[in-house]
Design a protein around this motif. Sequence first.
Motif, short mmCIF file in Angstrom:
data_model
loop_
_atom_site.label_atom_id
_atom_site.label_comp_id
_atom_site.label_asym_id
_atom_site.label_seq_id
_atom_site.Cartn_x
_atom_site.Cartn_y
_atom_site.Cartn_z
N ARG A 41 54.75 22.89 -35.19
CA ARG A 41 54.71 24.18 -34.46
C ARG A 41 53.40 24.64 -33.79
O ARG A 41 53.41 24.94 -32.67
N ALA A 42 52.33 24.18 -34.50
CA ALA A 42 50.86 24.58 -34.21
C ALA A 42 50.67 23.74 -32.93
O ALA A 42 50.08 24.01 -31.90
N ILE A 43 51.10 22.20 -32.74
CA ILE A 43 50.92 21.59 -31.44
C ILE A 43 51.67 22.16 -30.36
O ILE A 43 50.94 21.92 -29.31
N THR A 44 52.79 22.55 -30.71
CA THR A 44 53.41 23.44 -29.25
C THR A 44 52.46 24.50 -28.80
O THR A 44 52.56 24.84 -27.89
N GLU A 45 51.87 25.21 -29.62
CA GLU A 45 51.06 26.57 -29.45
C GLU A 45 49.83 25.79 -28.55
O GLU A 45 49.34 26.34 -27.71
N LEU A 46 49.27 24.81 -29.30
CA LEU A 46 48.01 24.13 -28.43
C LEU A 46 48.41 23.56 -27.19
O LEU A 46 47.42 23.78 -26.45
N LEU A 47 49.59 23.05 -27.06
CA LEU A 47 49.76 22.56 -25.87
C LEU A 47 50.10 23.52 -24.55
O LEU A 47 50.14 23.11 -23.21
N LYS A 48 50.17 24.78 -24.98
CA LYS A 48 50.27 25.99 -24.11
C LYS A 48 49.04 26.35 -23.44
O LYS A 48 48.99 27.21 -22.58
N GLN A 49 47.83 26.01 -24.25
CA GLN A 49 46.44 26.54 -23.71
C GLN A 49 46.18 25.95 -22.26
O GLN A 49 46.39 25.01 -21.83
N PRO A 50 45.72 26.98 -21.45
CA PRO A 50 45.45 26.62 -20.28
C PRO A 50 44.26 25.43 -20.15
O PRO A 50 43.28 25.07 -21.23
N LYS A 51 44.25 24.71 -18.86
CA LYS A 51 43.48 23.40 -18.85
C LYS A 51 41.87 23.73 -19.02
O LYS A 51 41.18 22.89 -19.27
N ASP A 52 41.45 24.97 -18.88
CA ASP A 52 40.06 25.32 -18.82
C ASP A 52 39.47 25.82 -20.30
O ASP A 52 38.52 26.43 -20.47
N HIS A 53 40.47 25.85 -21.08
CA HIS A 53 40.45 26.36 -22.65
C HIS A 53 39.38 25.34 -23.10
O HIS A 53 39.38 24.22 -23.08
N PRO A 54 38.36 25.99 -23.98
CA PRO A 54 37.42 25.15 -24.93
C PRO A 54 37.94 24.14 -25.87
O PRO A 54 37.24 23.07 -25.90
N VAL A 55 39.21 24.45 -25.95
CA VAL A 55 39.84 23.33 -27.06
C VAL A 55 39.87 21.89 -26.48
O VAL A 55 39.74 21.06 -27.31
N LEU A 106 36.93 12.87 -39.83
CA LEU A 106 37.70 12.95 -38.29
C LEU A 106 38.98 13.20 -38.46
O LEU A 106 39.41 14.27 -37.60
N ASP A 107 39.70 13.07 -39.40
CA ASP A 107 41.05 13.49 -39.70
C ASP A 107 41.10 14.96 -40.01
O ASP A 107 41.98 15.60 -39.41
N ARG A 108 40.37 15.56 -41.05
CA ARG A 108 40.10 16.76 -41.09
C ARG A 108 39.85 17.75 -39.86
O ARG A 108 40.25 18.58 -39.51
N GLU A 109 39.07 17.09 -39.12
CA GLU A 109 38.45 17.96 -37.71
C GLU A 109 39.71 17.99 -36.90
O GLU A 109 39.91 19.00 -36.31
N LEU A 110 40.39 16.97 -36.65
CA LEU A 110 41.64 16.81 -35.92
C LEU A 110 42.73 17.75 -36.23
O LEU A 110 43.11 18.54 -35.23
N HIS A 111 43.11 17.58 -37.50
CA HIS A 111 44.09 18.34 -37.95
C HIS A 111 43.69 19.90 -37.90
O HIS A 111 44.61 20.62 -37.76
N PHE A 112 42.41 20.33 -38.19
CA PHE A 112 42.03 21.56 -38.22
C PHE A 112 42.22 22.17 -37.04
O PHE A 112 42.55 23.42 -36.64
N ILE A 113 41.66 21.33 -35.68
CA ILE A 113 42.04 21.96 -34.52
C ILE A 113 43.45 22.17 -33.92
O ILE A 113 43.63 23.18 -33.30
N ILE A 114 44.33 21.21 -34.69
CA ILE A 114 45.63 21.55 -34.09
C ILE A 114 46.17 22.94 -35.03
O ILE A 114 46.81 23.67 -34.29
N LEU A 115 45.80 22.87 -36.25
CA LEU A 115 46.45 23.99 -37.19
C LEU A 115 46.01 25.39 -36.58
O LEU A 115 46.37 26.37 -36.62
N LYS A 116 44.67 25.37 -35.95
CA LYS A 116 44.19 26.63 -35.87
C LYS A 116 44.92 27.25 -34.62
O LYS A 116 44.69 28.44 -34.53
N SER A 117 45.29 26.25 -33.70
CA SER A 117 46.20 26.85 -32.68
C SER A 117 47.29 27.78 -32.88
O SER A 117 47.68 28.58 -32.03
#
Length: 302
Positions: free
Chosen positions: A171-185, A213-224
């Motif tokens: 669910r989180a990655i679908t929200e991440l993929l909605k971010q505009p291309k100029d978003h800081p993420v 690295l694993d923690r950092e990647l999954h946190f970026i996905i989940l915070k979306s």
Amino acid sequence: MESNKTYLFKQSINLMLDHIQELPEDQNIMANDMELTRQLKISRTTVRACVEHLIENGLVKRQGSHKVVLRQPQDSDFFDIEDKASTKDKQIEKYFMSLIHHGKLLPGDRFSELSLAKNSGCTTISVREFLIKFSNNGLIEKIPRGRWKMVKFDEDFARELISFREMVEMRAITELLKQPKDHPVWQELRELLVKHQEVSLDMKNRYLEFPDLDRELHFIILKSAKNRFTKQFFDIVSFVCHYHYQWDKTGELERFTIAIHEHIDLLNNLVTHNNAGAILSLEKHLQTAEITLLRCVHGLES
């Protein structure tokens, strides 16, 4: 003053405020103290202290044995606890995790609050609050006389955790993929891809950098997902998965190597905005994570 409040207290207040907000419209009575103790997994003493705080701030009042809600919580009533645990909280957490990392606490082992306090340089109160908070992860359980036990996970626990993880992260990655291309993420992800590539070129010597690295990647996905429960869930996955892996060192280099290449594939799809590819990459990575965790569980049971 807010700075004098412990992390556990602030977290418990926030959960109580959530409880108030979730009450049906025709109900203005909070759960009793015993039920709050069970729901929030905190002591009766902490429950009473939190209720007094709510009373002082005009959110509830006592009416006989009931706690009557006077008003709905506002944003200013919540504590900002994002990455703001006290120094002592961080100190005991770091010490406790080092014991697990170095194999000094294994599934089934018992330990006392007093020994942790003495060896970590923290007070028994700080240690107890950390352990109560940490016990929500299912990694430890309380036993009599100020003692605790490392939990032995079974296959059902592992499967349930991975199943829930898949629901939340997909669910989180679908929200991440909605971010505009100029978003800081997207810049965050490009920088993280470079880190992965650097480590992957020297896995033999740098493979122990992978959990971070694993923690950092999954946190970026989940915070979306922008969900208040995401951080708590993320902590559970990090503690249970990463530190459970550390109890079983068998094939560590091999499984980290497989995982980092799956990360690189996922990150490449994300930064090039290949939405379908990113979703497939994450599905494959989570399937691998399930297999890895089950192997660890079976290895520890043998």
